[in-house]
Motif scaffolding. Sequence first.
Motif, PDB file in Angstrom:
ATOM      1  N   VAL A 173      -2.697   5.293  -7.799  1.00 56.21           N
ATOM      2  CA  VAL A 173      -2.627   4.876  -6.396  1.00 56.21           C
ATOM      3  C   VAL A 173      -3.137   3.443  -6.334  1.00 56.21           C
ATOM      4  N   ALA A 174      -2.293   2.551  -5.864  1.00 54.35           N
ATOM      5  CA  ALA A 174      -2.598   1.116  -5.894  1.00 54.35           C
ATOM      6  C   ALA A 174      -2.457   0.515  -4.497  1.00 54.35           C
ATOM      7  N   GLN A 175      -3.073  -0.651  -4.321  1.00 52.72           N
ATOM      8  CA  GLN A 175      -2.960  -1.352  -3.036  1.00 52.72           C
ATOM      9  C   GLN A 175      -2.923  -2.852  -3.276  1.00 52.72           C
ATOM     10  N   SER A 176      -2.226  -3.538  -2.393  1.00 52.13           N
ATOM     11  CA  SER A 176      -2.217  -5.000  -2.395  1.00 52.13           C
ATOM     12  C   SER A 176      -3.005  -5.498  -1.189  1.00 52.13           C
ATOM     13  N   LEU A 182       4.957 -11.557  -0.826  1.00 55.68           N
ATOM     14  CA  LEU A 182       3.806 -11.197  -1.646  1.00 55.68           C
ATOM     15  C   LEU A 182       3.751  -9.686  -1.895  1.00 55.68           C
ATOM     16  N   HIS A 183       3.945  -8.900  -0.849  1.00 60.24           N
ATOM     17  CA  HIS A 183       3.900  -7.451  -1.058  1.00 60.24           C
ATOM     18  C   HIS A 183       5.134  -6.980  -1.824  1.00 60.24           C
ATOM     19  N   TRP A 184       6.243  -7.693  -1.677  1.00 57.97           N
ATOM     20  CA  TRP A 184       7.422  -7.382  -2.496  1.00 57.97           C
ATOM     21  C   TRP A 184       7.061  -7.463  -3.975  1.00 57.97           C
ATOM     22  N   MET A 185       6.298  -8.483  -4.368  1.00 54.82           N
ATOM     23  CA  MET A 185       5.887  -8.622  -5.759  1.00 54.82           C
ATOM     24  C   MET A 185       5.093  -7.403  -6.216  1.00 54.82           C
ATOM     25  N   ALA A 186       4.160  -6.973  -5.375  1.00 55.67           N
ATOM     26  CA  ALA A 186       3.345  -5.808  -5.715  1.00 55.67           C
ATOM     27  C   ALA A 186       4.198  -4.555  -5.841  1.00 55.67           C
ATOM     28  N   GLU A 187       5.125  -4.376  -4.910  1.00 59.34           N
ATOM     29  CA  GLU A 187       5.994  -3.201  -4.942  1.00 59.34           C
ATOM     30  C   GLU A 187       6.915  -3.213  -6.159  1.00 59.34           C
ATOM     31  N   GLU A 188       7.386  -4.396  -6.540  1.00 62.18           N
ATOM     32  CA  GLU A 188       8.268  -4.478  -7.707  1.00 62.18           C
ATOM     33  C   GLU A 188       7.536  -4.063  -8.979  1.00 62.18           C
ATOM     34  N   ILE A 189       6.286  -4.454  -9.110  1.00 60.88           N
ATOM     35  CA  ILE A 189       5.515  -4.031 -10.279  1.00 60.88           C
ATOM     36  C   ILE A 189       5.426  -2.511 -10.318  1.00 60.88           C
ATOM     37  N   ALA A 190       5.113  -1.915  -9.179  1.00 61.74           N
ATOM     38  CA  ALA A 190       5.000  -0.451  -9.116  1.00 61.74           C
ATOM     39  C   ALA A 190       6.324   0.223  -9.441  1.00 61.74           C
ATOM     40  N   ARG A 191       7.416  -0.284  -8.860  1.00 60.41           N
ATOM     41  CA  ARG A 191       8.728   0.306  -9.111  1.00 60.41           C
ATOM     42  C   ARG A 191       9.147   0.153 -10.566  1.00 60.41           C
ATOM     43  N   VAL A 195       3.438   4.669 -10.240  1.00 60.58           N
ATOM     44  CA  VAL A 195       2.534   3.786  -9.501  1.00 60.58           C
ATOM     45  C   VAL A 195       2.948   3.787  -8.038  1.00 60.58           C
ATOM     46  N   GLU A 196       2.037   4.160  -7.189  1.00 58.97           N
ATOM     47  CA  GLU A 196       2.283   4.234  -5.747  1.00 58.97           C
ATOM     48  C   GLU A 196       1.564   3.065  -5.085  1.00 58.97           C
ATOM     49  N   MET A 197       2.331   2.068  -4.644  1.00 62.94           N
ATOM     50  CA  MET A 197       1.750   0.835  -4.099  1.00 62.94           C
ATOM     51  C   MET A 197       1.678   0.891  -2.572  1.00 62.94           C
ATOM     52  N   HIS A 198       0.536   0.532  -2.024  1.00 66.31           N
ATOM     53  CA  HIS A 198       0.317   0.531  -0.577  1.00 66.31           C
ATOM     54  C   HIS A 198       0.003  -0.884  -0.094  1.00 66.31           C
ATOM     55  N   PRO A 199       0.376  -1.219   1.146  1.00 67.03           N
ATOM     56  CA  PRO A 199       0.077  -2.550   1.691  1.00 67.03           C
ATOM     57  C   PRO A 199      -1.369  -2.668   2.166  1.00 67.03           C
ATOM     58  N   ALA A 200      -1.723  -3.854   2.602  1.00 68.10           N
ATOM     59  CA  ALA A 200      -3.087  -4.157   3.032  1.00 68.10           C
ATOM     60  C   ALA A 200      -3.578  -3.176   4.085  1.00 68.10           C
ATOM     61  N   GLY A 201      -4.830  -2.730   3.911  1.00 73.18           N
ATOM     62  CA  GLY A 201      -5.463  -1.886   4.909  1.00 73.18           C
ATOM     63  C   GLY A 201      -5.093  -0.427   4.864  1.00 73.18           C
ATOM     64  N   SER A 202      -4.171  -0.033   4.001  1.00 69.78           N
ATOM     65  CA  SER A 202      -3.728   1.359   3.961  1.00 69.78           C
ATOM     66  C   SER A 202      -4.830   2.305   3.497  1.00 69.78           C
ATOM     67  N   ALA A 206      -5.423   0.905  -9.180  1.00 71.24           N
ATOM     68  CA  ALA A 206      -4.912  -0.419  -9.535  1.00 71.24           C
ATOM     69  C   ALA A 206      -4.741  -1.244  -8.265  1.00 71.24           C
ATOM     70  N   ILE A 207      -4.686  -2.564  -8.436  1.00 74.36           N
ATOM     71  CA  ILE A 207      -4.469  -3.460  -7.302  1.00 74.36           C
ATOM     72  C   ILE A 207      -3.573  -4.611  -7.722  1.00 74.36           C
TER      73      ILE A 207
END
Length: 367
Positions: free
Chosen positions: A47-50, A58-67, A79-86, A104-105
């Motif tokens: 479970v990850a967050q940006s 910027l969050h697209w970059m984080a999501e692409e890594i997870a995908r 890898v499950e990526m979440h946006p800020a504050g989630s 992860a972050i």
Amino acid sequence: MKKMMVMLLSVIMITSIFMVGCTSKESSGGGEGSSDAGYSGKTYKWVAQSPWPSGTTLHWMAEEIARDITAATGGRLEVEMHPAGSIVAAFDILDAVDTGTLDAIHSWEGYWVGQIQAAGFFASMPLGMNEQQYMTWVLQDEGTELWKETFADYNVEVLPAGAYTPEVFYHSTVPIQNLDDLKDLRVRGSAFWGEIQSRLGANVINVPGGEVYQALERGMVDAAEFATPTDNWGLGFHEVAEYLVVPGAHQPTSTFSFMVNQQRWDELPDDLKEIVMLVTENMWGKAWSYAAYQDMQTMEKYRELEEQGKLTIIEFDEGDQVRMSEVTNEYYAELAEKDEQFRKVWESQNKFLEKYNYWRDFMSPSY
């Protein structure tokens, strides 16, 4: 009869070979570099967050890594990526991955300069290296080693994960063509760039990113920097500021990392670690080219506004860019005297740039 016996023996031999092969494959596992998950069926989930809002580059970059990690491992590592504050506040993600609250972050190290001044060298430094220089220093020189060393006190595995395009220098309600125009202006700023702007004569006001539009609209600041042409367009700064000042000398690129809690990293088999490292290394080309392509199209939109008389694009004086560089290096020299790690990383970059720029200046054509 003899013929039938030969045929029977042949079938027995083939069956035996098949059974031995299957047994060998199923019992594989253990040993150096092997992947028990590949044969045992064991899977992992992070479970990850940006620190970025949804919908931004910027969050697209984080999501692409997870995908990409999830796809490249065939789902063995999800890898499950979440946006800020989630899950936690944006500025709490480093502590969260350190303690294991997050597995992860996606990180921009400029947020951590309050704890580690040298962290800024692994984010973006005003009047510093561009994306090609950073990529070469990180992937081929000692950048990765120093990056990990700088965060050695944290319980994380640091994986450098790409670079971003240059930011807009200012969205401004008044024309800014040179350093004289900058003096006494109220400008948004923080960290190193905030201090440098102060030394250049500006009045620096720390405005959170989510309040930049309102600050420009209400006249709290005369000028503000925030992000790239594309992300700034999405936030509508051009609607309340009629001047767009370039180039982004204060942030010629930004670099990012993918940090993993050390225990989560250590439990992975070697082949999955290798896939994660390949995915993050791939982001150096993938993220920058994606952002550059978006910015190309966005700059066309800005140009159309200029042609319609709704916006003025200003190129900041080249000579004053050099002067800004001189002031910036004076400031870095002061910091280097007080912080050993800051000095070590700064000297590494300067040593690298001396050789890199010598090669580049000779080999880059002038047309």
